[in-house]
Design a protein around this motif. Sequence first.
Motif: not given
Length: 421
Positions: A93, A99, A102, A129, A202
Amino acid sequence: MAPQESPQAQVAETAPGTKAPSVRSEVGALRTVLLHRPGTEVERITPSNMDQLLFDELLWVEHAQLEHDAFAKVLGGLGVEVLYVEELLAEVVADPEVARAVVERHVTDRTCGPQAVERVRDLLLDTEPRQLVEHLIGGVTVEEVGPGDGLVTAVSGPSEMLLQALPNAVFTRDSSAWIGEGVVLSPMNRLVRRRETDLLRTVYSHHPRFAEHPIWFGGEVTDYFPATFEGGDLLVVGDRGLAVGMSERTSPAGVEALATALFDAGVVDRVLAVDLPKVRAAMHLDTIVTQVDVDAFITYPTMTASLRSYAVTPRPGGGIHVAERQGFVQGLAWAAGLDHARAIEPALGSVRAEREQWNDANNTLAVSPGVVVAYERNVATNEILETAGVTVHTIPSYELPRGRGGPRCMSCPVQRDPLGT
């Protein structure tokens, strides 16, 4: 990165200095494992929400972390590379596009109400992150977002969750499982655990260590899972075989869908489907049986003696064939491709056996043939394993067992050596 269109595609090499993911047994020498260290999400468990979050008791978080660190240290001392979900996810991310994608999947009108969506998303996307990952796993409270319009925040106390925490994320076995050179992602039975699977999706789809490896099942993002299975019900018992429990959390339709996908991909050709009691004490197959050596399984005979199991194989030209098998341990041997298998059955008194089984005595993690990690509190079961020739490395177990999961539940093997090497 979208899942590969053909699971038969070539599996790429991983980064230099690392071995490609591959799991073809439960007991081959363990080289790489995926863990999640319990954190903020466990602090969110309260007496009023623990049933909803699938916990029977509250954990002393700091002590649970020390025990988990001891688990990782034992694995490292045995030559196992330990990866952490939270660290891999933070690396992924760091890409702003990943990012945002998600966050938009996890923070929606249905998770926190239409009026709070943008405020929660802004909070998450304005953090670095690691903090973003802490929120994705640990959740977001009304207090953290601050006051604003909307019914949800109007009726909620400051400590109530706008984005639910994921305290079961410590059980990395459940949300994904490596089978062969690819991975399956679990359509989880319980609503409160479904975001766990997407976080692993992910990682596997975007992290350079995994992104070129096939997702055999569960690569698509979906909100509705009528057919479910969880990784605690999947045992990779042999190079070409699985044992899969049909439990309170894994449905027959889920097992059939998984088996069909793996047969179509040419990953396995034998699946033993085991009909488990639909009770908390037999939550997953690995709560009553795990493999501890090439030909040996530790079982809980009070439950395993009466189990019905079914041999599932592919039909030439498509479809599957199902035939009931006699004898659970013989069925495990068939799935593992063995002529026979031995059952290590703790001959404990009924009270002690029930106590140790409740504390996941059979939920061992094999790090090589005949070598396992187990909870130290299950003294009698560990002695029985050692008498049977199994080396047992124990880990502290005051707090972690309160989550109803043992060393196998808390670990997702990523790479094991093939048997015979």
